[in-house]
Design a protein around this motif. Structure first.
Motif, mmCIF file in Angstrom:
data_model
loop_
_atom_site.group_PDB
_atom_site.id
_atom_site.type_symbol
_atom_site.label_atom_id
_atom_site.label_comp_id
_atom_site.label_asym_id
_atom_site.label_seq_id
_atom_site.Cartn_x
_atom_site.Cartn_y
_atom_site.Cartn_z
ATOM 1 N N MET A 1 0.910 -1.290 -0.018
ATOM 2 C CA MET A 1 0.105 -0.117 -0.064
ATOM 3 C C MET A 1 0.888 1.191 -0.158
ATOM 4 O O MET A 1 1.013 1.915 0.947
ATOM 5 N N THR A 2 1.644 1.321 -1.033
ATOM 6 C CA THR A 2 2.513 2.547 -0.852
ATOM 7 C C THR A 2 2.239 3.488 -2.039
ATOM 8 O O THR A 2 3.099 4.380 -2.427
ATOM 9 N N GLU A 3 0.926 3.450 -2.502
ATOM 10 C CA GLU A 3 0.737 4.267 -3.626
ATOM 11 C C GLU A 3 0.340 6.007 -3.245
ATOM 12 O O GLU A 3 -0.304 5.910 -1.981
ATOM 13 N N GLY A 4 0.916 6.699 -3.951
ATOM 14 C CA GLY A 4 0.556 8.170 -3.479
ATOM 15 C C GLY A 4 -0.094 8.536 -4.878
ATOM 16 O O GLY A 4 -0.707 7.912 -5.455
ATOM 17 N N ILE A 5 -0.232 9.825 -4.871
ATOM 18 C CA ILE A 5 -0.703 10.449 -6.233
ATOM 19 C C ILE A 5 0.493 10.313 -7.282
ATOM 20 O O ILE A 5 0.007 9.661 -8.365
ATOM 21 N N THR A 6 1.497 10.692 -6.971
ATOM 22 C CA THR A 6 2.564 10.378 -7.908
ATOM 23 C C THR A 6 3.718 9.387 -7.269
ATOM 24 O O THR A 6 4.386 8.850 -7.814
ATOM 25 N N GLY A 9 3.656 7.503 -0.367
ATOM 26 C CA GLY A 9 3.334 8.659 0.708
ATOM 27 C C GLY A 9 2.891 9.825 -0.015
ATOM 28 O O GLY A 9 2.951 10.886 0.947
ATOM 29 N N ALA A 10 2.706 10.011 -1.138
ATOM 30 C CA ALA A 10 2.358 11.213 -1.938
ATOM 31 C C ALA A 10 3.348 12.175 -1.472
ATOM 32 O O ALA A 10 2.927 13.503 -1.564
ATOM 33 N N GLY A 11 4.491 12.143 -1.242
ATOM 34 C CA GLY A 11 5.566 12.969 -1.117
ATOM 35 C C GLY A 11 5.915 13.616 0.151
ATOM 36 O O GLY A 11 6.596 14.628 0.269
ATOM 37 N N TRP A 12 5.117 13.146 1.155
ATOM 38 C CA TRP A 12 5.186 13.834 2.360
ATOM 39 C C TRP A 12 6.203 13.444 3.056
ATOM 40 O O TRP A 12 6.766 12.104 3.118
ATOM 41 N N THR A 47 11.573 5.270 7.258
ATOM 42 C CA THR A 47 11.206 6.428 7.877
ATOM 43 C C THR A 47 10.685 5.757 9.651
ATOM 44 O O THR A 47 10.683 4.603 9.524
ATOM 45 N N ARG A 329 9.881 -4.024 5.852
ATOM 46 C CA ARG A 329 9.681 -3.618 4.524
ATOM 47 C C ARG A 329 10.105 -4.547 3.487
ATOM 48 O O ARG A 329 9.249 -4.675 2.570
ATOM 49 N N LEU A 332 7.540 -7.058 3.166
ATOM 50 C CA LEU A 332 6.354 -6.920 2.434
ATOM 51 C C LEU A 332 6.723 -6.678 0.934
ATOM 52 O O LEU A 332 5.856 -7.264 0.085
ATOM 53 N N ARG A 335 6.728 -10.106 -0.824
ATOM 54 C CA ARG A 335 5.305 -10.557 -0.593
ATOM 55 C C ARG A 335 4.696 -9.928 -1.823
ATOM 56 O O ARG A 335 3.990 -10.706 -2.763
ATOM 57 N N GLN B 104 4.471 17.025 8.858
ATOM 58 C CA GLN B 104 4.898 16.816 7.473
ATOM 59 C C GLN B 104 4.562 17.992 6.619
ATOM 60 O O GLN B 104 3.927 18.770 6.371
ATOM 61 N N THR B 105 5.718 18.525 5.698
ATOM 62 C CA THR B 105 5.579 19.234 4.462
ATOM 63 C C THR B 105 5.808 18.359 3.121
ATOM 64 O O THR B 105 6.286 17.299 3.063
ATOM 65 N N ARG B 106 5.433 18.807 2.188
ATOM 66 C CA ARG B 106 5.858 18.495 0.749
ATOM 67 C C ARG B 106 5.759 19.444 -0.345
ATOM 68 O O ARG B 106 5.164 20.354 0.159
ATOM 69 N N LEU B 147 1.098 17.045 -8.739
ATOM 70 C CA LEU B 147 0.579 17.354 -7.268
ATOM 71 C C LEU B 147 -0.111 18.595 -7.235
ATOM 72 O O LEU B 147 0.806 19.820 -7.213
ATOM 73 N N THR B 286 -3.787 7.825 0.167
ATOM 74 C CA THR B 286 -2.801 7.331 1.132
ATOM 75 C C THR B 286 -3.524 6.460 2.365
ATOM 76 O O THR B 286 -3.043 6.164 3.252
ATOM 77 N N ASP B 309 -0.812 7.749 6.235
ATOM 78 C CA ASP B 309 0.570 7.521 5.570
ATOM 79 C C ASP B 309 1.057 5.908 6.068
ATOM 80 O O ASP B 309 0.446 5.187 6.719
ATOM 81 N N GLU B 310 2.485 5.627 5.752
ATOM 82 C CA GLU B 310 2.805 4.386 6.045
ATOM 83 C C GLU B 310 2.748 4.365 7.686
ATOM 84 O O GLU B 310 3.204 5.143 8.254
ATOM 85 N N GLU B 312 4.950 2.981 9.747
ATOM 86 C CA GLU B 312 6.408 3.658 10.337
ATOM 87 C C GLU B 312 6.281 5.122 10.739
ATOM 88 O O GLU B 312 7.152 5.295 11.790
#
Ligand code: SF4
Ligand code: SF4
Ligand code: SF4
Lengths: 345, 356
Positions: A1-6, A9-12, A47, A329, A332, A335, B104-106, B147, B286, B309-310, B312
């Motif tokens: 489940m690592t999908e973001g927009i691009t 985590g969507a760049g956060w 992270t 990780r 995962l 898998r 968080q920032t992006r 984005l 997310t 978010d993830e 972790e």
């Protein structure tokens, strides 16, 4: 489940100061991943929550617990040696092995009880018996062992009941092997990454290390002509310990790392030197009084340092979230990519 | 009444498959409760609506009369963690709820220079989610591959916008003991102090615990901890005392946003699935459930989460397993090693001639 927009985590990214903001990066040590063609790959990036540990490090105290492991190992192997020496008529070796095993057994109980948060409740250990709890099983090994080994050593000292002595010695010997090896399960059956990963190896490390210590101590104490079995057991134990420890230190990718680094690394390097030197000296000079004493001391020191080193390595791996996150990780990812999962059902 | 086992069902003979992990349809039944035990209860913590007020932490401390400590578990001091608005720091013996707080920032690529007066976009982003974006803007957002700050700020419930090419969001999540289906702490406890209640939760009996500390490193989530100066371990009881009196747990009662939802586990699971679907529909890609999957390494959690978010990032392990999953292999290995000692000793004795 690592999908973001691009991006995942969507760049956060965490927004605070520089040390936390830069995502910790590490290059993986090459090689040494079991069954993996993925050995040289990725920079493991991970992270964490402000660098805080994910699991709680053990609250076991040092030196209590490493000493307990060392004494248990030495007591276990020398109780076996005592029983066998008794049956093959080696009176001095029998006596000394009984002293070692009895004394170490009693001392190990003291250290174990002292480590409890509520020592006066030690007997609560014997309320239930649980196969899922190595400490429960261990208590049921340690209790009869220490009673039998302690009593045998005591009557040996006092010179009473020769028949009963033999019986007590055999009972102790029956529990001796499990006592020396269950401690590996005790450590491995935790969420501590560097211990859990080595769960098949640790019982062998501790068992063999116990043989090296027990063999070394009984050899140092006993007359040369009776101590042949001790010398052999010590050398074999040292060799197996070194081999098993080598696997622990190299086979498990990133969670092998704590065994090389910092305090644990230094302890384990010292342990290896002592054990190897002790074994070599046993071979070349074990048949001389001074040689046997020095070699025995070196082997015991190596065994002791191994326990301290393994203990410290586990503590280090628990304190750093890297060792919890990165392997999980990887699991995962494996898998998801349809590799054979690490979790087999 | 049958006896309640504090061991894993695998060793009680009640589970024919000898499972030390994997889903358990009837946790209490496997622990030895009669068929008419209450339903399994749990928490669904929806972090997307958490406002970080810490009412749960306070309510828990008050109800359970937990001592004060700082972010590192030092008793009776007030300490600032210095890392965020989170001064609790971690779950522990004295903090059974912990509100994680992540800023968080992006960086965002603004597709076009902004038209109109500066600040217009801010008003825009102030819209609350339920009034929500209309279908048009939803479609636009999903189409744009960059984005897009404006679009995203409308969809992510915890996003604020700083007006530049940087976005800020605060993630808040009230963490708690997971009351695992296969609880590592419970499996390894040698005294039986930890036990499974009739509600399917995991509780320490503080008159039994002897402070051996084995449960502490055995929890894959780092929840249970030894209290310094006391020696015993403590963790969330899911307010066992309140449950037996028909009350809800204190933390769930205190939560003003219903981020902490208490109830029967199967109802909560259904509710969580629906909530996840809604968020996904709104474009919060997310969002994910954590601890909901009964096929995970601990057989699913009694207290599970919706995260943005993830795991972790919130200080949760991404793929926890119950350590006892590998216990049969460990015992086998220990047995083999014990036999090895015996073999080595035997051959050493037999191979040595007496020189006397
Ligand atoms: S989260 Fe940890 S403390 Fe809570 S039930 Fe699971 S293993 Fe036990
Ligand atoms: S510290 Fe207490 S609750 Fe934890 S395993 Fe030991 S006896 Fe059980
Ligand atoms: S359920 Fe009760 S004990 Fe557990 S965190 Fe909430 S208030 Fe505290």
């Amino acid at each position: 489940m690592t999908e973001g927009i691009t991006t995942p985590g969507a760049g956060w990214r965490r927004a605070d100061g520089p040390p936390a903001q830069k995502r910790q990066k590490r290059r993986r040590r090459g090689g040494g991943r079991p069954g993996g063609e993925v050995a040289m790959v990725e920079e493991a990036e991970f992270t964490s929550y402000y660098g805080r540990p994910i699991i709680k490090p053990p609250v076991w105290k040092t030196p209590d617990v490493p000493l307990y492991l060392f004494l248990g190992g030495a007591a276990g192997s020398s109780s076996i040696m005592a029983a066998l020496a008794d049956l093959t008529d080696r009176p001095a070796l029998t006596r000394n092995a009984r002293y070692v095993s009895g004394g170490a057994a009693i001392a190990s109980v003291v250290f174990l009880v002292h480590d409890l948060g509520r020592p006066e409740r030690f007997l609560h250990m014997l309320r239930v018996i649980k196969p899922t709890s190595p400490l429960s099983i261990g208590s049921y090994i340690l209790a009869p062992f220490s009673a039998a080994a302690g009593a045998t050593a005591a009557v040996e000292l006092l010179g009473w009941f020769p028949r009963l002595k033999r019986f007590g010695g055999v009972v102790a010997a029956l529990f001796g092997g499990p006592l020396a090896t269950y401690t590996g399960v005790l450590f491995a059956n935790t969420a501590v990454p560097s211990w859990h990963a080595a769960h098949k190896e640790l019982p062998f490390v501790f068992g063999a290390s116990g043989m090296a210590a027990g063999g070394g101590l009984t050899m140092a104490l006993s007359p040369i002509d009776e101590a042949g079995p001790s010398r052999k057991m010590a050398v074999a134990g040292a060799a197996i310990e070194l081999a098993a420890m080598h696997r622990v230190e190299t086979e498990f990718g990133i969670v092998s790392e704590p065994y090389h680094e910092g305090r644990a690394g230094r302890l384990l390097r010292a342990a290896k030197s002592c054990t190897a030197a002790g074994a070599a000296l046993t071979v070349v000079a074990g048949r001389r009084r001074a040689g046997a004493v020095v070699a025995g001391a070196l082997l015991a020191a190596g065994s002791l340092l191994t326990r301290f080193g393994v203990f410290e390595a586990g503590m280090a791996s628990a304190r750093d979230p890297k060792y919890t996150v990165v392997p999980q990780r990887e699991r995962l990812a494996a898998r998801e990519n349809g590799h054979a999962p690490t979790i087999t059902r | 009444m049958t006896s309640i086992s504090s061991a894993s069902p695998a060793f009680t003979g009640r589970d024919p498959d000898n499972r030390l992990f994997g889903p358990l349809p009837d946790v209490q039944g496997e622990a030895g409760y009669d068929g008419d035990h209450p339903a399994r209860v749990g928490f669904f913590t929806d972090t997307s609506v958490c406002i970080g007020c810490k009412a749960c932490e306070v309510a828990c401390k008050e109800w359970n009369t937990l001592p004060m400590d700082d972010a590192h578990g030092v008793r009776d001091v007030i300490g600032l963690s210095g890392m965020s608005y989170d001064n609790t720091g971690q779950l522990g013996a004295n903090s059974w709820r912990h509100v994680a707080f992540i800023e968080q920032t992006r960086t965002v690529d603004l597709p076009m220079p902004t038209f109109g007066r500066p600040g217009d976009d801010r008003q825009d982003s102030g819209r609350s989610v339920p009034d929500g974006p209309n279908d048009d803007s939803l479609a636009t957002a999903q189409q744009s591959s960059v984005l897009n700050a404006e679009a995203l700020s409308e969809f992510d419930p915890q996003t604020g916008q700083s007006g530049t090419d940087k976005q800020i969001r605060w993630l808040m999540s009230s963490d708690v003991c997971k009351h695992c289906t296969h609880a590592g702490c419970l499996d390894v406890c040698p005294t039986g102090a930890l036990f499974r209640t009739e509600f399917g939760t995991v509780v320490v009996q503080d008159d039994i615990c002897n402070g051996c500390g084995y449960c502490v490193p055995s929890c894959p989530y780092g929840v249970i901890e030894q209290r310094k100066g006391d020696g015993r371990v403590f963790k969330c009881t899911m307010c066992y005392d309140r449950l037996t009196d028909g009350l809800q747990p204190a933390c769930a009662t205190a939560c003003p946003t219903q981020s902490i939802q208490f109830g029967n586990l199967d109802e909560l699971q259904a509710r969580a699935d629906a909530r996840l679907a809604t968020l996904k529909e709104q474009g919060v890609e997310t969002a994910r459930l954590y601890g909901r999957d009964e096929d995970d390494g601990v057989g699913g959690n009694g207290a599970f989460f919706l995260l943005l978010d993830e795991p972790e990032v919130y200080g949760l392990p991404p793929d926890p397993i119950v350590t006892t999953r590998d216990l049969p292999a460990m015992w086998k290995s220990a047995g083999a090693a014990a036999v090895m000692i015996l073999g080595v000793a035997l051959s050493a004795v037999l191979g040595s001639r007496r020189l006397r």
